[in-house]
Design a protein around this motif. Structure first.
Motif, PDB file in Angstrom:
ATOM      1  N   GLN A 132       0.814  -1.213   0.000  1.00 12.34           N
ATOM      2  CA  GLN A 132       0.000   0.000   0.000  1.00 12.34           C
ATOM      3  C   GLN A 132       0.850   1.267   0.000  1.00 12.34           C
ATOM      4  O   GLN A 132       0.326   2.366  -0.252  1.00 12.34           O
ATOM      5  N   ILE A 133       2.137   1.147   0.263  1.00 12.65           N
ATOM      6  CA  ILE A 133       3.017   2.315   0.156  1.00 12.65           C
ATOM      7  C   ILE A 133       2.941   2.870  -1.259  1.00 12.65           C
ATOM      8  O   ILE A 133       2.993   4.076  -1.487  1.00 12.65           O
ATOM      9  N   HIS A 134       2.800   1.971  -2.221  1.00 14.76           N
ATOM     10  CA  HIS A 134       2.659   2.357  -3.620  1.00 14.76           C
ATOM     11  C   HIS A 134       1.319   1.823  -4.138  1.00 14.76           C
ATOM     12  O   HIS A 134       0.291   2.420  -3.904  1.00 14.76           O
ATOM     13  N   GLN A 135       1.341   0.689  -4.837  1.00 12.58           N
ATOM     14  CA  GLN A 135       0.105   0.009  -5.239  1.00 12.58           C
ATOM     15  C   GLN A 135       0.261  -1.465  -4.902  1.00 12.58           C
ATOM     16  O   GLN A 135       1.305  -2.058  -5.168  1.00 12.58           O
ATOM     17  N   VAL A 136      -0.777  -2.040  -4.326  1.00 14.89           N
ATOM     18  CA  VAL A 136      -0.736  -3.468  -4.032  1.00 14.89           C
ATOM     19  C   VAL A 136      -0.754  -4.225  -5.356  1.00 14.89           C
ATOM     20  O   VAL A 136      -1.490  -3.864  -6.283  1.00 14.89           O
ATOM     21  N   TYR A 137       0.094  -5.251  -5.445  1.00 12.81           N
ATOM     22  CA  TYR A 137       0.223  -6.026  -6.683  1.00 12.81           C
ATOM     23  C   TYR A 137       0.190  -7.513  -6.367  1.00 12.81           C
ATOM     24  O   TYR A 137       0.802  -7.967  -5.400  1.00 12.81           O
ATOM     25  N   LEU A 138      -0.563  -8.274  -7.184  1.00 16.35           N
ATOM     26  CA  LEU A 138      -0.620  -9.725  -7.044  1.00 16.35           C
ATOM     27  C   LEU A 138      -0.073 -10.381  -8.300  1.00 16.35           C
ATOM     28  O   LEU A 138      -0.380  -9.952  -9.422  1.00 16.35           O
ATOM     29  N   SER A 139       0.726 -11.413  -8.129  1.00 16.82           N
ATOM     30  CA  SER A 139       1.219 -12.184  -9.266  1.00 16.82           C
ATOM     31  C   SER A 139       0.121 -13.129  -9.750  1.00 16.82           C
ATOM     32  O   SER A 139      -0.903 -13.313  -9.085  1.00 16.82           O
ATOM     33  N   LYS A 140       0.342 -13.743 -10.912  1.00 13.35           N
ATOM     34  CA  LYS A 140      -0.623 -14.717 -11.419  1.00 13.35           C
ATOM     35  C   LYS A 140      -0.805 -15.861 -10.434  1.00 13.35           C
ATOM     36  O   LYS A 140      -1.918 -16.364 -10.238  1.00 13.35           O
ATOM     37  N   GLU A 141       0.281 -16.290  -9.825  1.00 11.31           N
ATOM     38  CA  GLU A 141       0.209 -17.399  -8.865  1.00 11.31           C
ATOM     39  C   GLU A 141      -0.677 -17.021  -7.675  1.00 11.31           C
ATOM     40  O   GLU A 141      -1.479 -17.829  -7.198  1.00 11.31           O
ATOM     41  N   GLN A 142      -0.541 -15.783  -7.198  1.00 10.95           N
ATOM     42  CA  GLN A 142      -1.367 -15.329  -6.074  1.00 10.95           C
ATOM     43  C   GLN A 142      -2.835 -15.213  -6.481  1.00 10.95           C
ATOM     44  O   GLN A 142      -3.731 -15.571  -5.710  1.00 10.95           O
ATOM     45  N   MET A 143      -3.073 -14.720  -7.685  1.00  9.09           N
ATOM     46  CA  MET A 143      -4.450 -14.628  -8.168  1.00  9.09           C
ATOM     47  C   MET A 143      -5.072 -16.016  -8.298  1.00  9.09           C
ATOM     48  O   MET A 143      -6.235 -16.226  -7.940  1.00  9.09           O
ATOM     49  N   ARG A 144      -4.293 -16.951  -8.820  1.00 12.24           N
ATOM     50  CA  ARG A 144      -4.792 -18.316  -8.985  1.00 12.24           C
ATOM     51  C   ARG A 144      -5.147 -18.924  -7.624  1.00 12.24           C
ATOM     52  O   ARG A 144      -6.168 -19.603  -7.472  1.00 12.24           O
ATOM     53  N   ALA A 145      -4.307 -18.660  -6.623  1.00 15.60           N
ATOM     54  CA  ALA A 145      -4.568 -19.177  -5.275  1.00 15.60           C
ATOM     55  C   ALA A 145      -5.824 -18.540  -4.680  1.00 15.60           C
ATOM     56  O   ALA A 145      -6.606 -19.206  -3.986  1.00 15.60           O
ATOM     57  N   ASN A 146      -6.025 -17.251  -4.970  1.00 12.41           N
ATOM     58  CA  ASN A 146      -7.197 -16.545  -4.429  1.00 12.41           C
ATOM     59  C   ASN A 146      -8.492 -16.959  -5.111  1.00 12.41           C
ATOM     60  O   ASN A 146      -9.537 -17.083  -4.464  1.00 12.41           O
ATOM     61  N   TRP A 147      -8.441 -17.183  -6.428  1.00 15.45           N
ATOM     62  CA  TRP A 147      -9.658 -17.388  -7.203  1.00 15.45           C
ATOM     63  C   TRP A 147      -9.973 -18.850  -7.510  1.00 15.45           C
ATOM     64  O   TRP A 147     -11.118 -19.179  -7.834  1.00 15.45           O
ATOM     65  N   GLY A 148      -8.978 -19.701  -7.436  1.00 18.13           N
ATOM     66  CA  GLY A 148      -9.229 -21.115  -7.702  1.00 18.13           C
ATOM     67  C   GLY A 148      -9.795 -21.362  -9.083  1.00 18.13           C
ATOM     68  O   GLY A 148      -9.232 -20.938 -10.092  1.00 18.13           O
ATOM     69  N   MET A 149     -10.950 -22.033  -9.141  1.00 21.88           N
ATOM     70  CA  MET A 149     -11.569 -22.406 -10.411  1.00 21.88           C
ATOM     71  C   MET A 149     -12.019 -21.198 -11.242  1.00 21.88           C
ATOM     72  O   MET A 149     -12.248 -21.315 -12.439  1.00 21.88           O
ATOM     73  N   GLU A 150     -12.145 -20.052 -10.605  1.00 24.11           N
ATOM     74  CA  GLU A 150     -12.596 -18.860 -11.321  1.00 24.11           C
ATOM     75  C   GLU A 150     -11.433 -18.024 -11.853  1.00 24.11           C
ATOM     76  O   GLU A 150     -11.635 -16.914 -12.364  1.00 24.11           O
ATOM     77  N   PHE A 151     -10.220 -18.545 -11.745  1.00 24.89           N
ATOM     78  CA  PHE A 151      -9.042 -17.778 -12.160  1.00 24.89           C
ATOM     79  C   PHE A 151      -9.147 -17.331 -13.616  1.00 24.89           C
ATOM     80  O   PHE A 151      -8.947 -16.158 -13.921  1.00 24.89           O
ATOM     81  N   GLU A 152      -9.421 -18.252 -14.520  1.00 24.40           N
ATOM     82  CA  GLU A 152      -9.403 -17.926 -15.947  1.00 24.40           C
ATOM     83  C   GLU A 152     -10.405 -16.825 -16.282  1.00 24.40           C
ATOM     84  O   GLU A 152     -10.080 -15.856 -16.979  1.00 24.40           O
ATOM     85  N   SER A 153     -11.631 -16.949 -15.799  1.00 25.56           N
ATOM     86  CA  SER A 153     -12.664 -15.952 -16.123  1.00 25.56           C
ATOM     87  C   SER A 153     -12.366 -14.607 -15.462  1.00 25.56           C
ATOM     88  O   SER A 153     -12.542 -13.548 -16.080  1.00 25.56           O
ATOM     89  N   ASN A 154     -11.894 -14.644 -14.225  1.00 23.25           N
ATOM     90  CA  ASN A 154     -11.572 -13.401 -13.523  1.00 23.25           C
ATOM     91  C   ASN A 154     -10.388 -12.691 -14.168  1.00 23.25           C
ATOM     92  O   ASN A 154     -10.396 -11.470 -14.354  1.00 23.25           O
ATOM     93  N   TYR A 155      -9.370 -13.475 -14.500  1.00 22.27           N
ATOM     94  CA  TYR A 155      -8.181 -12.893 -15.120  1.00 22.27           C
ATOM     95  C   TYR A 155      -8.545 -12.260 -16.459  1.00 22.27           C
ATOM     96  O   TYR A 155      -8.113 -11.145 -16.783  1.00 22.27           O
ATOM     97  N   SER A 156      -9.356 -12.960 -17.235  1.00 24.97           N
ATOM     98  CA  SER A 156      -9.779 -12.458 -18.544  1.00 24.97           C
ATOM     99  C   SER A 156     -10.559 -11.159 -18.411  1.00 24.97           C
ATOM    100  O   SER A 156     -10.384 -10.230 -19.212  1.00 24.97           O
ATOM    101  N   LYS A 157     -11.394 -11.062 -17.389  1.00 22.97           N
ATOM    102  CA  LYS A 157     -12.202  -9.862 -17.175  1.00 22.97           C
ATOM    103  C   LYS A 157     -11.317  -8.653 -16.875  1.00 22.97           C
ATOM    104  O   LYS A 157     -11.510  -7.561 -17.426  1.00 22.97           O
ATOM    105  N   ILE A 158     -10.327  -8.849 -16.010  1.00 18.73           N
ATOM    106  CA  ILE A 158      -9.446  -7.738 -15.655  1.00 18.73           C
ATOM    107  C   ILE A 158      -8.507  -7.386 -16.805  1.00 18.73           C
ATOM    108  O   ILE A 158      -8.257  -6.210 -17.086  1.00 18.73           O
TER     109      ILE A 158
END
Length: 344
Positions: A132-158
């Motif tokens: 938060q000092i700058h901008q919070v950033y998540l890697s693909k691996e972190q996004m995949r862990a957070n979203w699970g089965m919805e990773f592909e659709s969520n990633y595509s949307k963003i």
């Protein structure tokens, strides 16, 4: 041999005529100029293909991100970095136009940061941290862990939101702005100087009624009387009134509270008591102080829940950012991106 000459002449004429007829048929439609082009009709083109060319504008730039948990620097393509920031900073279920607005603020922030020589708080070799000092950033691996089965659709949307704004930043009088944002307002945003020291002409207080539908609009926190007094350095005593609000900001937050001669700003109180907002009130209940806040965040710039509310009302991302950042333009960042690339 002379008797064959007419036959030869006739054959030559017919051959020439076969070459001439197609040209005669074509010329009236071409106005006498060559106009042959390779046509293309991608009626069934894949999602985001309309922004494929735009995405290349971000492709040549890399961001050196300091990964705080791993203690290492990752060089991330700008597009991938922006997807990671939007995924970290805004709920993926938000409307597409709100996500586009967030992508635009994220690109504006990092472009301005990379053009400046300000490396305060950034380890050598990095341009930005993932906090938060700058901008919070998540890697693909972190996004995949957070979203699970919805990773592909969520990633595509963003990714779609990032590409829809590719190569664009927010400027005021030709300069990239400080594109600050926060979660939820109290119904109004703040003037920059009411929370920070600098007055910025595009960070003005505007109404944001959509935030009242945010699940973060109201919050209640209870602290002990001892914790309250210790954190603020005041004595409550037995008085029925605990401090007195003597000034409010343009954004209707608490500007100053007077505790029997000791005056604290709303920002100081928010930070010392770790409150969600500087729009608060409180009351004593026994040996506790119950504090109610409205909104979540510093209140300066774009409200994320407000942006989503505007998107739900049919506003596009440019209308959203121009509401929260007064007098700005959505501008091509081509020259700035080229400057960043040339510095490498």
């Amino acid at each position: 041999m002379k008797k064959f000459k007419p036959l030869i002449l006739l054959a030559s004429f017919l051959f020439a005529l076969t070459l001439l007829i197609p040209a005669i048929l074509v010329l009236p439609f071409g106005d006498g100029k060559a106009s042959g082009k390779l046509g293309e009709d991608l009626s069934n083109k894949a999602p985001n293909s309309e922004t494929a060319d735009n995405s290349s504008k971000d492709a040549a730039v890399e961001v050196a991100v300091y990964r705080s948990s791993a203690g290492q620097i990752d060089n991330v393509p700008l597009e991938e970095y922006l997807v990671g920031v939007v995924a970290a900073e805004m709920p993926v279920e938000f409307k597409e136009e709100a996500l586009k607005a967030q992508a635009l603020t994220a690109r504006t922030y990092i472009v301005k940061k990379m053009l400046s020589k300000d490396n305060l708080g950034v380890p050598e070799g990095a341009q930005v941290t993932d906090t938060q000092i700058h901008q919070v950033y998540l890697s693909k691996e972190q996004m995949r862990a957070n979203w699970g089965m919805e990773f592909e659709s969520n990633y595509s949307k963003i990714l779609s939101a990032v590409r829809a704004t590719s190569g664009q930043i927010l400027t005021y009088e030709g300069q990239a702005i400080d594109a600050s944002f926060f979660s939820t307002s109290n119904g109004y945003t703040e003037n920059s100087e009411d929370y920070w020291s600098n007055e910025m002409p595009y960070l003005r207080s505007v109404s944001s009624p959509w935030d009242k539908n945010s699940p973060k609009f109201n919050s209640v926190k209870e602290v002990t009387l001892k914790q309250f007094e210790s954190a603020l350095g005041v004595k409550v005593g037995s008085s029925g009134t605990i401090g007195k609000i003597v000034e409010r900001t343009t954004g209707k937050r608490v500007a100053k509270v007077d505790f029997n001669g000791k005056v604290l700003t709303g920002k100081q109180i928010r930070e010392k008591l770790d409150l969600r907002s500087s729009d608060f009130d409180w009351e004593r209940k026994g040996n506790s102080i119950v504090i109610t806040t409205r909104g979540f965040g510093h209140g300066v710039g774009m409200s994320q829940y407000g942006a989503n509310g505007m998107a739900a009302d049919g506003k596009d991302y440019q209308e959203i950012v121009k509401h929260y950042y007064q007098g700005v333009e959505v501008t091509s960042a081509d020259t700035m991106l080229a400057t960043i690339t040339a510095k490498k």
